[in-house]
Design an enzyme around this catalytic site. Structure first.
Site, short mmCIF file in Angstrom:
data_model
loop_
_atom_site.label_atom_id
_atom_site.label_comp_id
_atom_site.label_asym_id
_atom_site.label_seq_id
_atom_site.Cartn_x
_atom_site.Cartn_y
_atom_site.Cartn_z
N LEU A 68 -6.28 28.20 31.44
CA LEU A 68 -6.70 28.32 32.84
C LEU A 68 -7.56 29.57 33.10
O LEU A 68 -8.12 29.71 34.18
CB LEU A 68 -5.48 28.32 33.77
CG LEU A 68 -4.66 27.02 33.74
CD1 LEU A 68 -3.49 27.11 34.71
CD2 LEU A 68 -5.51 25.81 34.07
N ASP A 157 -1.86 31.33 20.90
CA ASP A 157 -2.93 30.33 20.81
C ASP A 157 -4.31 30.95 20.99
O ASP A 157 -4.52 31.81 21.83
CB ASP A 157 -2.76 29.20 21.82
CG ASP A 157 -3.82 28.12 21.60
OD1 ASP A 157 -3.97 27.68 20.46
OD2 ASP A 157 -4.51 27.76 22.57
N HIS A 237 -2.33 21.31 18.53
CA HIS A 237 -3.53 20.54 18.17
C HIS A 237 -3.67 20.20 16.68
O HIS A 237 -4.59 20.66 16.01
CB HIS A 237 -4.81 21.22 18.66
CG HIS A 237 -4.84 22.73 18.53
ND1 HIS A 237 -4.58 23.39 17.35
CD2 HIS A 237 -5.09 23.70 19.45
CE1 HIS A 237 -4.70 24.70 17.56
NE2 HIS A 237 -5.00 24.91 18.82
N ASP A 310 -5.75 20.60 25.43
CA ASP A 310 -6.36 21.88 25.03
C ASP A 310 -7.59 22.15 25.92
O ASP A 310 -8.62 22.64 25.44
CB ASP A 310 -6.73 21.91 23.55
CG ASP A 310 -6.92 23.33 23.03
OD1 ASP A 310 -6.72 24.30 23.79
OD2 ASP A 310 -7.29 23.48 21.84
N HIS A 314 -15.50 26.79 29.27
CA HIS A 314 -16.42 27.90 29.02
C HIS A 314 -17.66 27.67 29.86
O HIS A 314 -18.05 26.52 30.10
CB HIS A 314 -16.82 27.97 27.55
CG HIS A 314 -15.69 28.31 26.62
ND1 HIS A 314 -15.10 29.54 26.60
CD2 HIS A 314 -15.02 27.55 25.71
CE1 HIS A 314 -14.12 29.56 25.70
NE2 HIS A 314 -14.05 28.35 25.15
N GLY A 329 -14.34 25.29 22.18
CA GLY A 329 -13.52 24.67 23.23
C GLY A 329 -14.26 23.69 24.11
O GLY A 329 -15.47 23.83 24.33
O1 DOR Z 1 -11.28 25.29 21.08
C1 DOR Z 1 -10.52 26.18 21.35
N1 DOR Z 1 -10.59 26.85 22.51
N2 DOR Z 1 -9.60 26.50 20.47
C2 DOR Z 1 -8.83 27.57 20.63
O2 DOR Z 1 -8.03 27.81 19.77
C3 DOR Z 1 -8.97 28.46 21.77
C4 DOR Z 1 -9.57 27.75 22.91
C5 DOR Z 1 -10.09 28.69 23.96
O3 DOR Z 1 -9.34 29.56 24.41
O4 DOR Z 1 -11.25 28.55 24.34
ZN ZN Z 2 -5.49 26.74 19.59
ZN ZN Z 3 -5.72 26.11 23.01
#
Ligand code: DOR
Ligand code: ZN
Ligand code: ZN
Length: 430
Positions: A68, A157, A237, A310, A314, A329
């Protein structure tokens, strides 16, 4: 407050779709009636009647792995925009990761997240706390204080815990507090910062590839440590055939391990990446077709317990930095159910009941949440889905602040149209 969701299509005990209605009183499910609708003039006078008009009504979806971004990265997402995005995706309970700025590694940040979620007044937000201070892998956080503040588990994570001793200490402590350890599995000595998995895409574009072993080595290590400490160990994941083999074996011999998988790892492989598009860059990366099929089968045979998104927002500016520099991500809330419904239920591979359970009952059972089932006495957390509605994914219309998704333009069915939390409508499609 009494209301009735009438004319609903419900999944009964046998997993069949039947007509029915749900009576909700003061935020609690009072009655679930299979096989009949009510007329507005029956004994329930005074109740507001919401006509579901033959749409599917399920327990609210649960997502045990989301980002978040607040505090610290509010340009990507805030707790409110994330909660709004979750609500639009049909989620009523979400568990958020601690890789914020500052990291959720002390009681104050846990309290801050809970307070922001309360102010947003949308979905239920359950915070995870970090295993190590700043997620730096050097020093354990104060597990007891974090639990006391309301954290539901411990995880670093975003990164793997590199030291086996650190992980063992974390597990022993978590076990003593009856709390789970949730692991992002990645051995940094193997990764060297590659943006995609090993395979044909990496080769074609002259990129280094992330090998499957970097995930599975941690899974194997941690399973042994979970056996030694007795902790509930949950694997984030899962994306490789090798990790799955290890989890399957561990479950067979009674080690307390559970696991999750993301929609993108069930649907996309590295062969599908269209070009140097950073909306296809996530961690773990998209792997081979063989890994995808292994993930699907693992979910089907119970080796993997639940589906999580997940959700990792961004900004467009960050994602525009190119394949090597852009962050890992993709966002996930607003496409998860339609993707899975369209790709697995409409195609006949899964029953609707199977899919719904992996987004409701199984996460609730694994994390001991009082959610995930339509039954008298349970909180009225409900999701209404229009299974017939077909629509293209339009990232510009996401409620999330970010729109980093590889699924833009995909034509999908099964869109959530209403979300109810504790008897309150928090999302409704007009
Ligand atoms: O794709 C991902 N985004 N993998 C991760 O482990 C972290 C996450 C993020 O926080 O953007
Ligand atoms: Zn992760
Ligand atoms: Zn994650």
């Amino acid at each position: 407050m009494l209301f009735i969701i009438n004319n609903a299509r419900l999944l009964n005990e046998a997993g069949e779709l039947v007509t029915g209605h749900i009576v909700v009183k003061d935020g609690i499910i009072q009655e679930v009636k299979f096989g009949e609708s009510v007329s507005e003039l029956t004994e329930n006078t005074g109740a507001e009647v919401i006509d579901a008009a033959g749409k599917l009504v399920t327990p609210g979806f649960i997502d045990m792995h989301v980002h978040l971004r607040e505090p610290g990265f509010e340009h990507k997402e805030t707790i409110e925009t994330g909660a709004r995005s979750a609500a639009k995706g049909g989620f009523t309970t979400i568990a958020c990761m601690p890789n914020t700025k500052p990291v959720t590694d002390n009681a104050e940040v846990v309290s801050f997240v809970r307070e922001k979620a309360r102010q947003a007044g949308l979905v239920k937000v359950l915070p995870y706390a970090a295993i190590t201070k700043g997620e730096q892998g050097q020093e354990l956080t104060d597990f007891a204080a974090l639990k006391e503040a309301g954290a539901i588990g411990y995880t670093d994570d975003g990164v793997g815990v590199q030291s086996a001793q650190m992980m063992k200490d974390a597990m022993a402590l978590a076990a003593s507090l009856d709390m789970p350890v949730i692991a992002h599995c990645e051995d940094n000595s193997l990764v060297v910062g590659a943006p995609v998995a090993e395979g044909s895409f990496a080769e074609r574009h002259g990129l280094k590839g992330i090998p499957n072993e970097s995930e599975a080595i941690h899974v194997g290590r941690d399973i042994l440590l979970a056996e030694a400490t007795g902790v509930h160990y949950h694997v984030c994941h899962v994306s490789t055939e090798q990790s799955i083999r290890l989890i399957r074996q561990a479950k067979e011999i009674g080690i307390r391990v559970t696991a999750e998988v993301c929609p993108h790892h069930l649907i996309l492989s590295e062969e599908d990446i269209p070009g140097l598009d950073t909306n296809w860059k996530m961690n773990p990366p998209l792997r081979s077709r063989r890994d995808v099929e292994a993930c699907i089968q693992a979910l089907e045979d119970g080796t993997i317990d639940m589906i999580v998104t997940d959700h990792a927002p961004h900004s467009a500016e960050e994602k525009a930095r190119g394949m090597l520099q852009a962050p890992f991500g993709i966002v996930g809330f607003e496409t998860a159910f339609p993707l899975l419904y369209t790709k697995f239920v409409k195609t006949g591979r899964w029953s609707l009941d199977f899919l719904v359970k992996r987004m409701t009952e199984t996460p609730a059972d694994v994390f001991r949440l009082s959610a995930g089932r339509l039954q008298a006495g349970a909180p009225a957390d409900l999701t209404v889905v229009d299974l017939e509605k077909e629509q293209e994914v339009n990232p510009a219309q996401f409620e999330s602040k970010s729109n980093n998704t590889p699924f833009g333009g995909w034509k999908l069915s099964g869109w959530p149209v209403m979300t109810v939390v504790q008897g309150r409508i928090i999302f409704r499609e007009n």
